[in-house]
Design an enzyme around this catalytic site. Structure first.
Site, PDB file in Angstrom:
ATOM      1  N   GLU A 104      46.425  45.908  34.202  1.00 23.77           N
ATOM      2  CA  GLU A 104      46.121  45.691  33.071  1.00 23.77           C
ATOM      3  C   GLU A 104      46.388  46.779  31.813  1.00 23.77           C
ATOM      4  OE1 GLU A 104      42.081  43.798  32.696  1.00 23.77           O
ATOM      5  OE2 GLU A 104      42.190  43.019  34.539  1.00 23.77           O
ATOM      6  N   GLU A 115      38.575  45.554  39.814  1.00 18.08           N
ATOM      7  CA  GLU A 115      38.072  45.950  39.143  1.00 18.08           C
ATOM      8  C   GLU A 115      36.501  46.463  39.718  1.00 18.08           C
ATOM      9  OE1 GLU A 115      37.860  45.924  35.258  1.00 18.08           O
ATOM     10  OE2 GLU A 115      40.018  46.268  34.184  1.00 18.08           O
TER      11      GLU A 115
END
Ligand code: BGP
Length: 465
Positions: free
Chosen positions: A367, A167
């Site tokens: 995720e 991220e």
């Protein structure tokens, strides 16, 4: 209906070094920005719990690997801690204790038929490097490439799936816009430079990895947050949603997969006098070194409308929010604990977008998960947390992943955030995400939740009814 997944689908979970390992005397780890920030401002962290008191994976990993087996893992992602492996960024000496730890963890994962997926950067800038500006400083790109190469050389004989960042937009948002990460600045121009250096660092690490011919794959993990306009027929809403998608998704997705930054965003950055310092050679490196595999973190959508509230540009300069408003859609389904919308179809829209607009690159859900506060209230007489809501959450998302596969998506697996409850930055242990509960008052004692047992059945059947 039966939801059957392709053979060899990756079932497992994701975690990160800084959120799980802990800090122990004599382990040779240096401070990263979290250790430092906690020392400086412990009150910022939920209940005052810091990165030293994580789930003690550094000590308990052998037990944890057995628990992964008991919860059906065939794969597991974590990250190497830069500040553990190379504590002194001047001498660049390698910490042998870190090497021994990661080696042993990798070997035991493999011995238990759990494939290790390894990420390099998960929000954990070594403090020494932050002191010279962190990702703002171009030299840190070279420090990172050295770190990445060291990891490939040490562990790449056994680790065959690597990720350069987790991220990368989050350190930009957290550190330079919204105050969730150190250095806690509000400065979009800095944010853009940081993003640029992260993208460059990723391409350079990919170049090194491929040159080493280790026979594995390398990619990046992105939190792709599909942006939906309030009204698809309202041009201004659609334009706002497109900008938001560009800023928060395509800014990393395009260079990672296509090798160049999205033109509309480059234009926007120029118009707003936010251009980072770049060189033509950098852009060539980014063009030549795209990813093999994409990790997709999906939690929530972003609902966007055209700017309605007046813009007041502060002395800190412009912010992305000066160009759109968040649309608070009536009737949306919420996870009240985390305050995030639950929109299962978003996972499908993301996978179809990758299929249609990003060469259907091999990807996996790296995720997805549901953070819940106060899970102790769901403990049954046997001491197990009955987290049926989490099982529902996973099923409802997997149905859409299944649908995307039917339509040709190259999605290869599904990893939950997370294996065992872990420390989550400023939120510390507020929201619990794990298949396995961790009792901080009992020296981190682990207990598998109902969802963990369910996940094992799911993985064994490679699907569910
Ligand atoms: C993702 C991060 C993880 C983890 C998770 C849950 O964005 O990759 O590191 O933090 O979110 O986050 P939170 O604890 O903020 O709910």
């Amino acid at each position: 209906m039966k939801y059957q997944f392709p053979e060899n689908f990756w079932w497992g979970s994701a975690a990160s070094g800084p959120q799980t390992e802990g800090v122990f005397e004599g382990d040779g780890k240096a401070q990263n920005i979290w250790d430092f920030w906690y020392e400086e401002k412990p009150e910022k962290f939920f209940n005052g719990v810091g990165p030293d008191k994580t789930s003690q994976v550094y000590k308990k990993y052998l037990e944890d690997i057995q628990l992964m087996k008991e919860t059906g893992h065939n794969s597991f992602r974590t990250s190497i801690q830069w500040s553990r492996l190379i504590p002194n960024t001047q001498t660049r000496e390698i910490n042998q204790k870190a090497v021994d730890f990661y080696n042993d963890m990798i070997d035991h994962l493999l011995a238990n038929k759990i494939e290790p997926f390894m990420n390099l950067y998960h929000f954990d800038m070594p403090m020494e490097l932050q002191n010279k500006g962190g990702w703002l400083n171009r030299e840190v790109v070279d420090d990172y490439v050295f770190y990445a190469k060291t990891c490939f050389e040490l562990f790449g004989d056994r680790v065959k799936k690597w990720f350069t960042h987790n991220e990368p937009i989050v350190p930009v948002e957290g550190g330079y816009l919204y105050g969730w990460h150190y250095p806690d600045e509000v400065n979009l121009k800095h944010g853009v430079q940081v993003a640029y250096h992260e993208a460059l660092a990723s391409a350079k690490a990919i170049e090194v990895y491929h040159s080493l011919n280790l026979g594995g794959e390398i990619g990046i993990v992105l939190n792709l947050t599909p942006s939906y306009p309030r009204d698809e027929k309202n041009e201004a809403d659609v334009k706002a949603a497109r900008l938001v998608d560009g800023l928060f998704n395509r800014s990393f997705l395009d260079p990672a997969v296509k090798g160049h930054f999205p033109e509309d965003i480059v234009e926007w950055v120029k118009e707003n006098d936010l251009m980072p310092v770049t060189t033509p050679e950098d852009l060539q490196i980014i063009a030549d070194n795209t990813i093999d595999l994409l990790g997709v973190n999906y939690y929530q959508p972003r609902r966007v409308k055209a700017k309605e509230t007046p813009v007041e540009i502060s002395e800190k300069g412009i912010l992305p929010e000066d160009f759109y408003d968040i649309y608070d859609m009536p009737g949306k389904k919420m996870n009240p604990y985390r305050g995030w919308e639950i929109y299962e179809k978003g996972i499908y829209d993301t996978l179809i977008n990758i299929k249609d607009n990003y060469e259907n690159i091999r990807c996996y859900i790296s995720e997805n998960g549901m953070g819940v506060e106060g899970e102790e209230r769901f403990v049954n007489e046997q001491g197990m947390i009955e987290d049926d809501y989490r099982i529902e959450f996973v099923k409802d998302h997997l149905k859409w992943v299944h649908q995307a596969i039917q339509e040709g998506s190259a999605v290869q697996g599904y990893h939950m955030w997370t294996c065992m409850d872990n420390w989550s930055w400023l939120n510390a242990y507020k929201n619990r995400y794990g298949f396995i509960a961790v009792d901080l008052d009992q020296d981190g004692q682990r207990t598998i939740k109902k969802s963990g047992y369910w996940f094992k059945e799911l993985a064994e059947a490679n699907g569910f009814d």
